[in-house]
Design an enzyme around this catalytic site. Sequence first.
Site, PDB file in Angstrom:
ATOM      1  N   GLU A  76       0.791  -1.148  -0.146  1.00 43.93           N
ATOM      2  CA  GLU A  76       0.225   0.035   0.089  1.00 43.93           C
ATOM      3  C   GLU A  76       0.620   1.060   0.042  1.00 43.93           C
ATOM      4  O   GLU A  76       1.959   1.245   0.552  1.00 43.93           O
ATOM      5  CB  GLU A  76      -0.937  -0.093   1.110  1.00 43.93           C
ATOM      6  CG  GLU A  76      -2.124  -0.957   1.144  1.00 43.93           C
ATOM      7  CD  GLU A  76      -2.793  -1.302   2.246  1.00 43.93           C
ATOM      8  OE1 GLU A  76      -3.949  -2.018   2.073  1.00 43.93           O
ATOM      9  OE2 GLU A  76      -2.606  -0.795   3.423  1.00 43.93           O
ATOM     10  N   CYS A 124       3.615   8.492   0.899  1.00 44.54           N
ATOM     11  CA  CYS A 124       4.110   7.565   1.784  1.00 44.54           C
ATOM     12  C   CYS A 124       4.354   6.234   1.456  1.00 44.54           C
ATOM     13  O   CYS A 124       3.177   5.619   0.903  1.00 44.54           O
ATOM     14  CB  CYS A 124       3.266   7.487   3.247  1.00 44.54           C
ATOM     15  SG  CYS A 124       3.801   6.230   4.384  1.00 44.54           S
ATOM     16  N   CYS A 132       6.138  -6.817   7.482  1.00 47.75           N
ATOM     17  CA  CYS A 132       7.260  -6.337   8.200  1.00 47.75           C
ATOM     18  C   CYS A 132       7.812  -7.368   9.109  1.00 47.75           C
ATOM     19  O   CYS A 132       6.813  -8.171   9.789  1.00 47.75           O
ATOM     20  CB  CYS A 132       7.007  -5.048   8.804  1.00 47.75           C
ATOM     21  SG  CYS A 132       8.271  -4.451   9.806  1.00 47.75           S
ATOM     22  N   CYS A 157       6.284  -4.307  16.246  1.00 41.55           N
ATOM     23  CA  CYS A 157       5.536  -2.965  17.051  1.00 41.55           C
ATOM     24  C   CYS A 157       4.178  -3.264  17.375  1.00 41.55           C
ATOM     25  O   CYS A 157       3.506  -3.721  16.473  1.00 41.55           O
ATOM     26  CB  CYS A 157       5.847  -1.630  16.102  1.00 41.55           C
ATOM     27  SG  CYS A 157       7.391  -1.589  15.418  1.00 41.55           S
ATOM     28  N   CYS A 188       1.010  -1.579  15.462  1.00 48.29           N
ATOM     29  CA  CYS A 188       1.173  -1.569  14.122  1.00 48.29           C
ATOM     30  C   CYS A 188       0.575  -2.787  13.388  1.00 48.29           C
ATOM     31  O   CYS A 188       0.891  -4.049  13.522  1.00 48.29           O
ATOM     32  CB  CYS A 188       2.738  -1.094  13.489  1.00 48.29           C
ATOM     33  SG  CYS A 188       2.824  -1.436  11.763  1.00 48.29           S
ATOM     34  N   GLY A 201       6.670  -2.107   6.257  1.00 52.80           N
ATOM     35  CA  GLY A 201       8.076  -2.404   6.017  1.00 52.80           C
ATOM     36  C   GLY A 201       9.114  -1.611   6.816  1.00 52.80           C
ATOM     37  O   GLY A 201       8.912  -0.312   7.302  1.00 52.80           O
ATOM     38  N   GLU A 202      10.351  -2.128   7.248  1.00 52.12           N
ATOM     39  CA  GLU A 202      11.371  -1.635   7.777  1.00 52.12           C
ATOM     40  C   GLU A 202      12.262  -1.071   6.607  1.00 52.12           C
ATOM     41  O   GLU A 202      13.079  -1.999   6.004  1.00 52.12           O
ATOM     42  CB  GLU A 202      12.006  -2.252   8.858  1.00 52.12           C
ATOM     43  CG  GLU A 202      13.226  -1.570   9.290  1.00 52.12           C
ATOM     44  CD  GLU A 202      13.399  -0.017   9.773  1.00 52.12           C
ATOM     45  OE1 GLU A 202      12.584   0.119  10.515  1.00 52.12           O
ATOM     46  OE2 GLU A 202      14.373   0.596   9.180  1.00 52.12           O
ATOM     47  N   SER A 243      12.162   6.691   7.250  1.00 50.97           N
ATOM     48  CA  SER A 243      11.896   6.523   8.401  1.00 50.97           C
ATOM     49  C   SER A 243      12.149   5.174   8.997  1.00 50.97           C
ATOM     50  O   SER A 243      11.988   4.251   8.468  1.00 50.97           O
ATOM     51  CB  SER A 243      10.317   6.888   8.707  1.00 50.97           C
ATOM     52  OG  SER A 243       9.761   6.592  10.002  1.00 50.97           O
ATOM     53  N   LEU A 273      10.298   7.114  17.449  1.00 50.32           N
ATOM     54  CA  LEU A 273      10.640   6.980  18.502  1.00 50.32           C
ATOM     55  C   LEU A 273       9.722   6.142  19.617  1.00 50.32           C
ATOM     56  O   LEU A 273       9.912   5.193  20.055  1.00 50.32           O
ATOM     57  CB  LEU A 273      11.423   8.286  19.157  1.00 50.32           C
ATOM     58  CG  LEU A 273      12.006   8.264  20.527  1.00 50.32           C
ATOM     59  CD1 LEU A 273      13.347   7.693  20.376  1.00 50.32           C
ATOM     60  CD2 LEU A 273      12.173   9.871  20.769  1.00 50.32           C
ATOM     61  N   HIS A 274       8.724   7.009  19.849  1.00 51.33           N
ATOM     62  CA  HIS A 274       7.285   6.515  20.407  1.00 51.33           C
ATOM     63  C   HIS A 274       7.432   6.206  22.060  1.00 51.33           C
ATOM     64  O   HIS A 274       6.568   5.982  22.577  1.00 51.33           O
ATOM     65  CB  HIS A 274       6.824   5.282  19.623  1.00 51.33           C
ATOM     66  CG  HIS A 274       6.604   5.459  18.237  1.00 51.33           C
ATOM     67  ND1 HIS A 274       6.178   6.548  17.712  1.00 51.33           N
ATOM     68  CD2 HIS A 274       6.744   4.601  17.074  1.00 51.33           C
ATOM     69  CE1 HIS A 274       6.062   6.498  16.373  1.00 51.33           C
ATOM     70  NE2 HIS A 274       6.613   5.032  15.979  1.00 51.33           N
ATOM     71  N   ASN A 279      -3.989   6.068  15.816  1.00 56.04           N
ATOM     72  CA  ASN A 279      -5.220   5.462  15.333  1.00 56.04           C
ATOM     73  C   ASN A 279      -5.362   4.263  15.784  1.00 56.04           C
ATOM     74  O   ASN A 279      -4.534   3.269  15.262  1.00 56.04           O
ATOM     75  CB  ASN A 279      -4.833   5.328  14.009  1.00 56.04           C
ATOM     76  CG  ASN A 279      -4.636   6.827  13.337  1.00 56.04           C
ATOM     77  OD1 ASN A 279      -5.391   7.727  13.377  1.00 56.04           O
ATOM     78  ND2 ASN A 279      -3.463   6.936  12.938  1.00 56.04           N
ATOM     79  N   CYS A 312      -0.922   6.373  10.057  1.00 60.08           N
ATOM     80  CA  CYS A 312       0.261   5.528  10.554  1.00 60.08           C
ATOM     81  C   CYS A 312      -0.131   4.422  11.252  1.00 60.08           C
ATOM     82  O   CYS A 312      -1.101   4.420  12.376  1.00 60.08           O
ATOM     83  CB  CYS A 312       0.942   6.590  11.504  1.00 60.08           C
ATOM     84  SG  CYS A 312       2.302   7.593  10.802  1.00 60.08           S
TER      85      CYS A 312
HETATM   86  S1  SF4 Z   1       5.649   0.504  12.558  1.00 55.42           S
HETATM   87 FE1  SF4 Z   1       7.117   0.256  10.850  1.00 55.42          FE
HETATM   88  S2  SF4 Z   1       8.767  -1.279  11.807  1.00 55.42           S
HETATM   89 FE2  SF4 Z   1       7.082  -1.358  13.277  1.00 55.42          FE
HETATM   90  S3  SF4 Z   1       6.009  -3.293  12.483  1.00 55.42           S
HETATM   91 FE3  SF4 Z   1       4.986  -1.662  11.736  1.00 55.42          FE
HETATM   92  S4  SF4 Z   1       5.912  -1.462   9.487  1.00 55.42           S
HETATM   93 FE4  SF4 Z   1       7.273  -2.577  10.713  1.00 55.42          FE
END
Ligand code: SF4
Length: 350
Positions: free
Chosen positions: A94, A109, A116, A120, A123, A167-168, A201, A225-226, A301, A344
């Site tokens: 996406e 974005c 991923c 996290c 997410c 993804g990272e 990012s 960071l979060h 969200n 996000c």
């Molecule tokens: S926030 Fe980014 S790094 Fe973390 S699980 Fe989601 S997509 Fe992967």
Amino acid sequence: MTTTVRDIRTISLPDLEALLLSWNEPRFRARQLYEWLWAKGATDWDAMTNLPKPLRQRLRETFTFHILRAEVVQRSADGTMKTRWLTHDDHRIESVLIPVPEDGRYTVCVSTQVGCSLTCSFCATGRMGRKRNLTAYEIYDQVVLVNRQCQEAYGHALTNVVYMGMGEPLLNYANTLESVRRLTAPPPEGLGMGAHRITISTAGIAKMIRQLADDGYRSNLALSLHAADDAKRNTIMPINETNHLEALMQALEYFYARTHNRISYEYIAFERFNDTLEDAARLVRLCRRRFPVRVNIIEYNPIEGASFEKSDENRLNAFAAYLANHGVTVTVRRSRGKDIDAACGQLANK
Ligand code: SF4
């Protein structure tokens, strides 16, 4: 025996020139073809109208030409557009177009992996697991195709690209960097975007942040960071267990010393988890390292099955005010595209 047909976009311009010369085509044809493949973002052979039909036919018979296909396009009430793309091998990824016409900002974005491997807890993408890395051109194509959407829907080209989708990016390092190189390369090689318009990012992989600096990366870097202390960050971002905050801060200092590129912290505010004034004080300390940094506070969200809630308005404002009063450059980003799960942490091919 099976033979693999080569994708045309794995071939360099000098090799295309050599090939077309061997087909008795003039040299300039290679440049025309290359321009269609990259700068002009053709989506099929027939779009390459300045190439003679017999040449297009021969190319079609000789090569594959993988391109992303839009499967679903959703438009939010606030103008945000989310596109689900189908890759040539039937994976779904996406991209999100975030138009802010009043600021003249049109941001895409993009995703860098199918799913991923990081997990996290807030997410939706992380729950999919990682299926595969995207190629450099699959990342690049998202920008080219969303740029087209942006021009059609808003009469404006994209102004910014953020690598914050699925993804990272730093775990698909070579393809991510190659896609950035293409985006900034002038035609026929790429789109000729300004390097300062692009932001990668990362969830925070210290070694790869240093690598970016060593490789002469010229664009911006955002750290998701979060949480501003290791104990909290470990609970929401398991990557922190092997890349703790001090290691990340040292990597960012190294990055800044070598590149002077812009650094920001992304900070999703979770109600009563990371939005207290003690959290704000810890965050201020992380803004006093040897690099300038701005903080983007992002509204959370909720996703299905996650235990977090979004910070209430008053807490969020108090948190942001604390940072500002302590000299931190801070922006609060209201979430966009919530109604289409484009905000996000919500990208999950629903
Ligand atoms: S926030 Fe980014 S790094 Fe973390 S699980 Fe989601 S997509 Fe992967």
